[in-house]
Scaffold this motif. Structure first.
Motif, PDB file in Angstrom:
ATOM      1  N   SER A 176      45.038  25.335  38.427  1.00 37.02           N
ATOM      2  CA  SER A 176      46.042  26.402  38.532  1.00 37.02           C
ATOM      3  C   SER A 176      46.066  26.948  39.958  1.00 37.02           C
ATOM      4  O   SER A 176      45.012  27.216  40.543  1.00 37.02           O
ATOM      5  CB  SER A 176      45.730  27.538  37.552  1.00 37.02           C
ATOM      6  N   LEU A 193      46.579  29.739  42.625  1.00 36.61           N
ATOM      7  CA  LEU A 193      46.567  31.191  42.743  1.00 36.61           C
ATOM      8  C   LEU A 193      47.347  31.678  43.955  1.00 36.61           C
ATOM      9  O   LEU A 193      47.941  32.755  43.927  1.00 36.61           O
ATOM     10  CB  LEU A 193      45.122  31.719  42.832  1.00 36.61           C
ATOM     11  N   ARG A 211      48.449  35.171  42.255  1.00 35.89           N
ATOM     12  CA  ARG A 211      48.554  35.213  40.796  1.00 35.89           C
ATOM     13  C   ARG A 211      47.521  36.195  40.263  1.00 35.89           C
ATOM     14  O   ARG A 211      46.496  35.819  39.688  1.00 35.89           O
ATOM     15  CB  ARG A 211      48.321  33.814  40.210  1.00 35.89           C
ATOM     16  N   THR A 212      47.798  37.477  40.455  1.00 35.82           N
ATOM     17  CA  THR A 212      46.843  38.495  40.017  1.00 35.82           C
ATOM     18  C   THR A 212      46.712  38.558  38.503  1.00 35.82           C
ATOM     19  O   THR A 212      45.745  39.119  37.986  1.00 35.82           O
ATOM     20  CB  THR A 212      47.247  39.883  40.555  1.00 35.82           C
ATOM     21  N   ASP A 213      47.686  37.963  37.771  1.00 31.34           N
ATOM     22  CA  ASP A 213      47.573  37.919  36.316  1.00 31.34           C
ATOM     23  C   ASP A 213      46.410  37.034  35.876  1.00 31.34           C
ATOM     24  O   ASP A 213      45.965  37.109  34.716  1.00 31.34           O
ATOM     25  CB  ASP A 213      48.872  37.423  35.693  1.00 31.34           C
TER      26      ASP A 213
END
Length: 240
Positions: A129, A131, A157-159
């Motif tokens: 993934s 980031l 991508r802080t989620d």
């Protein structure tokens, strides 16, 4: 710390070289024309502008004070300046330099932090993934240390990140908050850090993220003296 630490001129891995050999036990002592105060059990035991800074190899930077400026607290004579005392850092409750509260060690006058907006590329991936993938970065140059890239939260991508309980402190950047990456069933601790309230010299990176190359797959476009940094980190199927 700087002269005798990391890649400083007298550190264990100097970036440059000296024209002559310097003894390992060399000590640099210099005047430090700033007001330093120490508070213990609610009262000032030191309040002076007659301060010396003591630099040693493999030792934290220390203050030394004229013996007559130290009141009601133990200190050790400084062999290189016998009329001065070194007070252990943990012997008092609070240290202040020009009104700023200090943690761990005195700030070093030779230490500089320089934050510059740049278009250097940063790409960060974990467990397949992505980031971060941006050229909108800030490069932080810090004396005797390798430069690092920081990136704004809206580009991350802080989620996929969660704040951890890990913290660290730097006299020049403040208190660091650390972040874990959570991707499906995989958790990788402390992959990134950020500074919520840095001092003025580091304010451009307030709230920005930097990533640990040993914990992520990362490509960071760094100056030619250090070269592009690309790392591959194998994340276990589940490290949560």
């Amino acid at each position: 710390m700087t002269l005798f630490a990391a890649r400083g001129p007298l550190g264990p891995e100097p970036a440059g070289r000296l024209s002559v050999d310097i003894p390992d036990d060399v000590v640099l002592i210099e005047p430090h024309p700033r007001r330093v105060q120490a508070i213990h059990q609610g009262r000032k035991v030191i309040d002076t502008e007659r301060v010396l800074l003591v630099h040693r190899r493999n030792r934290p930077l220390t203050y030394a004070f004229p013996a007559d400026e130290v009141a009601g607290i133990a200190g050790e004579p400084l062999p290189e300046a016998p009329d001065h005392l070194v007070v252990p850092w943990d012997a008092v409750d609070t240290w202040l330099e020009e009104g700023r509260r200090l943690v761990h060690y005195p700030p070093n006058p030779y230490h500089r932090v320089d934050c510059r907006p740049t278009t250097r590329h940063l790409r960060v991936e974990i467990a397949g993934s992505r980031l971060v993938d941006t050229r909108e970065t800030i490069i932080l140059f810090e004396t005797a240390l390798e430069p690092r890239l920081y990136v704004a939260p809206h580009l991350v991508r802080t989620d996929l990140l969660r704040r951890t309980e890990t913290t660290s402190y730097c006299s020049y950047k403040g208190v660091a908050t650390y972040w874990a990456a959570i991707i499906d069933d995989t958790t990788v601790e402390d992959v990134a850090w950020s500074y919520d309230d840095p001092p003025p010299e580091s304010s451009p990176i307030e709230g920005y993220f930097s990533f640990d190359p040993s914990r992520v797959d990362m490509h960071a476009e760094l100056p030619s003296s250090t070269g592009d940094r690309s790392t591959r980190h194998r994340v276990p199927p589940s490290s949560s």
